[in-house]
Write a protein that holds these residues in place. Structure first.
Motif, PDB file in Angstrom:
ATOM      1  N   UNK A  74      -2.909 -10.507 -11.882  1.00 24.09           N
ATOM      2  CA  UNK A  74      -2.461 -10.955 -10.704  1.00 24.09           C
ATOM      3  C   UNK A  74      -1.785  -9.977 -10.128  1.00 24.09           C
ATOM      4  N   UNK A  75      -1.485  -8.881 -11.633  1.00 23.80           N
ATOM      5  CA  UNK A  75       0.157  -7.956 -10.403  1.00 23.80           C
ATOM      6  C   UNK A  75      -0.475  -6.935 -10.677  1.00 23.80           C
ATOM      7  N   UNK A  76      -1.754  -6.065 -10.452  1.00 24.44           N
ATOM      8  CA  UNK A  76      -1.587  -4.850 -10.288  1.00 24.44           C
ATOM      9  C   UNK A  76      -1.128  -3.889 -10.541  1.00 24.44           C
ATOM     10  N   UNK A  77      -0.326  -3.878  -9.767  1.00 23.67           N
ATOM     11  CA  UNK A  77       0.898  -2.703  -9.556  1.00 23.67           C
ATOM     12  C   UNK A  77       1.321  -2.550 -10.921  1.00 23.67           C
ATOM     13  N   UNK A  78       2.034  -3.135 -11.650  1.00 19.56           N
ATOM     14  CA  UNK A  78       1.946  -2.567 -12.802  1.00 19.56           C
ATOM     15  C   UNK A  78       1.364  -2.293 -13.526  1.00 19.56           C
ATOM     16  N   UNK A  79       0.517  -1.823 -12.871  1.00 16.86           N
ATOM     17  CA  UNK A  79      -0.786  -0.969 -14.363  1.00 16.86           C
ATOM     18  C   UNK A  79      -0.924   0.049 -13.702  1.00 16.86           C
ATOM     19  N   UNK A  80      -2.101   0.336 -12.045  1.00 16.32           N
ATOM     20  CA  UNK A  80      -2.304   0.827 -11.201  1.00 16.32           C
ATOM     21  C   UNK A  80      -1.593   1.673 -10.075  1.00 16.32           C
ATOM     22  N   UNK A  81      -1.822   2.952  -9.630  1.00 11.81           N
ATOM     23  CA  UNK A  81      -1.822   3.019  -8.368  1.00 11.81           C
ATOM     24  C   UNK A  81      -2.425   2.071  -6.898  1.00 11.81           C
ATOM     25  N   UNK A  82      -1.546   1.035  -6.234  1.00 11.08           N
ATOM     26  CA  UNK A  82      -2.159   1.145  -5.041  1.00 11.08           C
ATOM     27  C   UNK A  82      -1.618   1.618  -3.669  1.00 11.08           C
ATOM     28  N   UNK A  83      -1.917   1.252  -2.993  1.00  7.57           N
ATOM     29  CA  UNK A  83      -1.899   1.415  -1.697  1.00  7.57           C
ATOM     30  C   UNK A  83      -2.179   0.821  -0.136  1.00  7.57           C
ATOM     31  N   UNK A  84      -2.476   0.963   0.588  1.00 10.20           N
ATOM     32  CA  UNK A  84      -2.606   0.261   1.477  1.00 10.20           C
ATOM     33  C   UNK A  84      -4.299  -0.461   1.038  1.00 10.20           C
ATOM     34  N   UNK A  85      -4.805   0.552   1.654  1.00 14.13           N
ATOM     35  CA  UNK A  85      -6.193   0.502   1.571  1.00 14.13           C
ATOM     36  C   UNK A  85      -7.059  -0.191   0.030  1.00 14.13           C
ATOM     37  N   UNK A  86      -5.665   0.542  -0.933  1.00 18.23           N
ATOM     38  CA  UNK A  86      -6.945  -0.016  -1.895  1.00 18.23           C
ATOM     39  C   UNK A  86      -6.420  -1.868  -2.797  1.00 18.23           C
ATOM     40  N   UNK A  87      -5.142  -1.615  -1.536  1.00 17.99           N
ATOM     41  CA  UNK A  87      -4.647  -3.407  -1.922  1.00 17.99           C
ATOM     42  C   UNK A  87      -5.856  -4.653  -1.718  1.00 17.99           C
ATOM     43  N   UNK A  88      -5.826  -3.980  -0.292  1.00 18.60           N
ATOM     44  CA  UNK A  88      -6.156  -4.742   0.693  1.00 18.60           C
ATOM     45  C   UNK A  88      -8.223  -5.192   0.120  1.00 18.60           C
ATOM     46  N   UNK A  89      -8.420  -4.294  -0.625  1.00 16.07           N
ATOM     47  CA  UNK A  89     -10.065  -3.705  -1.393  1.00 16.07           C
ATOM     48  C   UNK A  89      -9.780  -5.164  -2.087  1.00 16.07           C
ATOM     49  N   UNK A  90      -9.053  -4.662  -3.542  1.00 18.77           N
ATOM     50  CA  UNK A  90      -8.554  -5.750  -4.588  1.00 18.77           C
ATOM     51  C   UNK A  90      -9.126  -7.305  -3.512  1.00 18.77           C
ATOM     52  N   UNK A  91      -7.838  -7.421  -2.996  1.00 15.28           N
ATOM     53  CA  UNK A  91      -7.882  -9.043  -2.405  1.00 15.28           C
ATOM     54  C   UNK A  91      -8.683  -8.697  -0.971  1.00 15.28           C
ATOM     55  N   UNK A  92      -9.792  -8.199  -1.045  1.00 21.87           N
ATOM     56  CA  UNK A  92     -10.915  -9.359   0.076  1.00 21.87           C
ATOM     57  C   UNK A  92     -11.868  -9.784  -0.886  1.00 21.87           C
ATOM     58  N   UNK A  93     -12.937 -10.406   0.322  1.00 20.87           N
ATOM     59  CA  UNK A  93     -13.430 -12.035  -0.470  1.00 20.87           C
ATOM     60  C   UNK A  93     -14.223 -11.642  -1.535  1.00 20.87           C
ATOM     61  N   UNK A  94     -14.790 -10.562  -1.832  1.00 19.31           N
ATOM     62  CA  UNK A  94     -15.475 -10.583  -2.983  1.00 19.31           C
ATOM     63  C   UNK A  94     -14.898 -10.445  -4.168  1.00 19.31           C
ATOM     64  N   UNK A  95     -13.408  -9.340  -4.184  1.00 20.62           N
ATOM     65  CA  UNK A  95     -12.341  -9.801  -5.311  1.00 20.62           C
ATOM     66  C   UNK A  95     -12.671  -8.749  -6.630  1.00 20.62           C
TER      67      UNK A  95
END
Ligand code: ZN
Ligand code: ZN
Ligand code: FE
Length: 743
Positions: free
Chosen positions: A254-275
Motif C-alpha cells: 500500500x506504500x510503494x513510495x518506500x520502495x520505488x521511485x514514483x512520479x506523477x505518471x507512474x503513481x497514476x498508472x499504479x492507481x489506474x483502474x487495472x491496478x
C-alpha cells in the motif's frame, strides 16, 4: 435536429445509460438511450451545438469503466420529443455483440464503505459496485446479467436486491454485488484445520505471513503465492518450492513510495483502474525500508502493485508492509484459478490457502506495465479490443509459443486475449482451449481463417493445424518477425503505411529455417508480405537451447579465443568441439542472443535461469554506466565490437561503461541500417518491435537517432513488443492474405 447514435465499446455493466441520461439532461436534449447486443443506442433531439456537445462528451466524460471504441451517427427525422428516457434493452438480430468489461480494482467509494463501521458492508471482503470489481473473470455468457456470471449461485438478499433494482443507487444492475448476508465468503485452510470468520481468517493469515510462511491467496483471476518480501528466508523458501531461482517476483504494497521511485505518471498508472504491476526504478538499498534480498537480485527495477481487491486491503492494513505476490503456479505452468486445482498443484508450495467461494470463470494473470508501454496485458485490460483497419474475414490467430496470447477478430475489431504464458505443458494447452472457447462464445465468432507462426514445432501451430482441419478452414502461417512488425502497424491504425521494421527479439523461425531475431524488414502497402532487407550477421548457437541457457556458449562463438571463468574445462572443451565440427549447432541472427553473448563476455552472467536474464542484467549494468565506451560496428559485421570489448575490458575500462557502450553501439548500427534502407525505399517510418525493445536504454537511443534522421518512429503502446503482441499481427496478415478470396 435528431440523431441516432450507436456507441460501441465497453459500455454495458459500467453505468453508461444513466451517464447518457444525465448528460442529455445537462445539455438539454430530448430522446432516449438503451442497450442492445452491439452496445448502447441513443436517439437525441436538439440543435446542432447540443448534439455536437453530446458526441464529444460521450467520449471525453465516459464513466470510469467504459471504453468507447467508436460512435456512429445517423440523421433521422424529428419527433418533437421533450424529455429524455432510459428505454428497455432491445434485441438486434445478427448483431455484432457488445464488449466484455475488464476486471477493475475496488473503487474509492467502496473502500470508504469498507472502512466505515456504520456501513452495512463494513469489512466485507467482496464489496463491489457498478464502478468496480470483477467482470471478465466472472462472465460465462452474454448479455452480461447476473445469471450469466459465476455469481449466479448467490441469491441477493432483500436489501441488496433493493439496491440492485434502484436506478438511483450506485449498485443499480451491478452484477457481482453481495453483502455479509448474501455474498461470497472466505476461509483459511491450514494443516491444522480450517479457520472461518473474516476477522479470524485475516489474523491467522497475517500471522502465518509474519512467520515466514507461504500463503496461496485466491484473488480475481486466480491464485497468488504470497510471502513477506522483507523476510529473505521466506523468499528463498518460495523460490525453492516454486523452482524459480532468480526471476524477479512481483510485489504488493500500500506504500510503494518506500520502495520505488514514483512520479506523477507512474503513481497514476499504479492507481489506474487495472491496478497493474508497474516496473519502476528501485530506490537505492540505503534509501528504502529494507534490502529485499532475493526479490529481484541484480536488477535496478522492482515490479510493484497496489492492493486491488477488498480482501487485499483488509489483509495489508495490519500485515506485512510488502508482500511477494507471484502467480499461483509452478514455473512455466498456467495459473491456478480453481480451488481444487490449487490444492492439488500448489499443495507442495503453499503452507496455507486463503480461499473464497466466488468461482473464477476464466483465469487472468496480473498485467505488467511500464509508463506508456504494456509488458504483459492481462487483468484489467483483457479482452481489450483494437480496431483494425479495413475489412476481412473473422480470424483466430493463435500467437507464439512463449508469453502466449491469442487474437480473435470480429468485423473490424480484434480482441487480444489475456496472457496465457508458455505453451509447453499440457495444462497450458488446456488453459488455451478454455480461453479460446470462452472468447468465441462471448463474441459469437466462428472464425473463417486460422493463423499461426511459421514454426512447425510450436504447439500453437499444431493446435491451429488440427483446429483448421477439424473445421475445414484455411490455415495461414506467418513469419514470426513479420507478425511483430504488422502487430505494431495494427495497433497504430497504420496498416498500409510502408514501414521499415526493426524486429529484434530472442528467437523466431526464419524463412531459411535459421533462427532469426535481428531483422530489418520492409513491409509495404500490402501487409501480407515483407522483404528481409538486412539482418544481424549470423553467429553460432552451440547446442541450440543449451546456448540459450548458457550464454558463455554464445560468447565462445562470438570470440573464438575467449575462455569463460568459473566453467568446468570439460564443458568448455565440449562447446569448443561443437563449434569446430558444427554438430548440434544452429546459425542465428538473434539480437537477444547477441546481448546474452556480450553479457557473458563482460562477466555479467554465464548461465541463466529464465529467458533474457543476462540481457536484462546487462541493461541494468548499462544504466549504472557514466561514459559510453565507443564501440564501432554494423549489423552486418559485429566482429570489431567483440574485439574492442575484449581489449577495453582487459585494459580496465569499467564494465558499466562497456555495457552502456554496447547499447549505444547497437543503436547506432541499427539506426544506420534503418536510415539507409528507408532512404532507398522512400519510406519515412521506422517501427521498433520484438522483445529486445523492452530494453529502455536501447529503445531510447535508437529512437533519438532515428528522429534526428527525420524519420517517424513507432513503438508499442497497446500490445506488448514481445511475443504477447504476436497474435494481433498474425491476424492482420491472415486477413490481408485470404480476405479477398473468401469473404
Ligand atoms: Zn465500487
Ligand atoms: Zn446482500
Ligand atoms: Fe518474438
Amino acid at each position: 435536429m435528431r440523431q441516432k447514435l450507436a456507441v460501441r465499446g465497453v459500455v454495458q455493466g459500467v453505468g453508461f445509460r444513466p451517464f447518457v441520461a444525465r448528460l442529455a439532461d445537462e445539455i438539454g436534449l430530448a430522446g432516449h438511450v438503451g442497450n442492445d447486443e452491439t452496445g448502447v443506442f441513443i436517439e437525441a433531439e436538439g440543435n446542432a451545438a447540443q448534439l455536437d456537445a453530446l458526441q464529444r462528451r460521450l467520449v471525453d466524460e465516459a464513466p470510469p469503466l467504459a471504453t468507447v471504441v467508436d460512435v456512429r451517427v445517423a440523421q433521422v427525422t424529428d419527433r418533437g420529443e421533450r424529455d429524455f428516457r432510459i428505454v428497455p434493452s432491445r434485441h438486434v438480430d445478427n448483431a455484432a455483440r457488445t464488449l466484455v468489461p475488464p476486471d477493475t480494482a475496488v473503487c474509492d467509494e467502496c473502500l470508504a464503505e469498507l472502512r466505515d463501521p456504520a456501513d452495512r458492508r463494513y469489512r466485507h471482503p467482496f464489496i463491489t459496485c457498478t464502478n468496480c470489481g470483477p467482470r471478465f473473470t466472472i462472465i460465462t455468457d452474454l448479455p452480461y446479467d447476473r445469471p450469466a456470471t459465476t455469481m449466479a449461485g448467490f441469491e441477493l438478499c432483500a436489501r441488496c436486491r433493493e439496491e440492485y433494482d434502484d436506478p438511483a443507487d450506485r449498485r443499480h444492475h451491478a452484477q457481482p454485488i453481495g453483502c455479509h448476508d448474501c455474498g461470497p465468503t472466505m476461509w483459511l485452510e491450514t494443516p491444522d484445520g480450517t479457520v472461518r470468520g473474516d476477522g479470524a481468517v485475516l489474523a491467522a493469515a497475517r500471522s502465518l505471513l509474519a512467520d515466514g510462511r507461504i500463503v496461496a491467496i485466491k484473488g480475481i483471476g486466480g491464485f497468488h503465492l504470497a510471502c513477506d518480501a522483507e523476510n529473505p528466508v521466506a523468499v528463498a523458501r518460495l523460490r525453492e518450492r516454486k523452482h524459480r531461482p532468480d526471476k524477479p517476483f512481483a510485489l504488493m504494497t500500500a506504500d510503494p513510495a518506500s520502495w520505488v521511485r514514483l512520479d506523477g505518471e507512474s503513481a497514476a498508472l499504479l492507481a489506474s483502474q487495472a491496478h497493474p504491476i508497474v516496473l519502476l526504478s528501485a530506490l537505492p538499498a540505503d534509501a528504502r525500508s529494507s534490502a529485499l534480498s532475493g526479490v529481484a537480485d541484480g536488477l535496478d527495477e522492482l515490479g510493484v502493485m497496489l492492493p486491488y481487491t477488498p480482501l487485499h486491503h483488509l489483509l495489508l492494513e495490519a500485515g506485512p508492509r510488502l508482500l511477494v505476490m507471484t502467480s499461483g503456479n509452478l514455473s512455466d505452468e498456467p495459473l491456478c484459478f480453481d480451488n481444487d486445482d490449487a490444492r492439488a498443484r500448489l499443495g507442495a508450495i503453499a503452507d496455507a490457502f486463503l480461499m473464497h467461494d466466488r468461482p473464477i470463470a476464466v483465469p487472468c494473470e496480473d498485467s505488467v506495465m511500464r509508463v506508456g508501454e504494456p509488458v504483459r496485458r492481462s487483468r484489467g485490460y483483457a479482452p481489450l479490443p483494437v480496431v483494425v483497419d479495413g475489412d476481412g474475414p473473422d480470424v483466430l490467430a493463435v500467437g507464439g509459443e512463449v508469453k502466449n496470447a491469442f487474437c480473435l477478430t470480429r468485423g473490424d475489431l480484434a480482441f487480444v486475449s489475456g496472457h496465457l504464458g508458455d505453451m509447453g505443458s499440457l495444462e497450458s494447452r488446456r488453459a488455451f482451449d478454455r480461453s479460446v472457447g470462452q472468447l468465441m462464445r462471448l463474441h459469437e465468432v466462428e472464425p473463417r481463417v486460422v493463423a499461426a507462426d511459421d514454426h512447425p514445432g510450436y504447439s500453437t501451430r499444431q493446435w491451429a493445424q488440427s483446429y483448421a482441419d477439424e473445421h475445414g478452414l484455411p490455415l495461414v502461417t506467418v513469419q514470426h518477425h513479420h507478425a511483430h512488425v504488422v502487430s505494431l502497424l495494427a495497433e497504430h491504425h497504420s496498416v498500409g503505411t510502408p514501414i521499415v521494421g526493426l524486429a529484434f527479439d530472442g528467437t523466431g523461425y526464419g524463412c531459411d529455417r535459421h533462427v532469426w531475431g535481428g531483422e530489418v524488414l520492409v513491409v509495404g502497402e500490402d501487409v501480407g508480405s515483407f522483404v528481409r532487407a538486412e539482418h544481424l550477421a549470423e553467429f553460432t548457437l552451440a547446442g541450440g537451447d543449451a546456448a540459450v541457457r548458457n550464454p558463455f556458449r554464445i560468447a565462445m562463438a562470438l570470440a573464438p579465443g575467449w575462455e569463460p571463468e568459473g566453467i568446468d574445462p570439460a564443458e568448455i572443451a565440449v562447446v569448443r568441439s561443437q563449434l569446430e565440427s558444427g554438430v548440434g549447432c544452429a546459425p542465428t541472427s538473434s539480437a537477444g542472443r547477441l546481448f546474452d553473448g556480450v553479457a557473458a563476455l563482460l562477466g555479467v552472467r554465464q548461465r541463466v535461469s529464465y529467458e533474457a536474464q543476462a540481457a536484462i542484467e546487462l541493461e541494468a549494468l548499462a544504466r549504472a554506466g557514466r561514459e559510453p565506451y565507443p564501440l564501432d560496428f554494423t549489423l552486418s559485421d559485429w566482429a570489431p565490437m567483440v574485439e574492442q570489448v575484449l581489449r577495453a575490458k582487459a585494459a580496465g575500462v569499467p564494465v558499466e561503461d562497456l555495457a552502456l557502450g554496447f547499447h549505444h553501439g547497437l543503436a547506432e548500427a541499427a539506426a544506420e541500417a534503418a536510415v539507409a534502407i528507408a532512404a532507398r525505399a522512400g519510406i519515412d517510418t521506422v517501427g521498433l518491435t520484438g522483445g529486445v525493445f523492452a530494453n529502455r536504454v536501447l529503445a531510447a537511443q535508437l529512437r533519438s537517432r532515428l528522429q534526428r534522421a527525420g524519420l517517424g518512429v513507432l513503438t508499442h503502446r497497446r500490445v506488448p513488443c514481445n511475443d504477447g503482441g504476436l497474435s494481433l499481427g498474425q491476424a492482420v496478415v491472415a486477413r490481408a492474405r485470404v480476405g479477398e478470396r473468401i469473404t
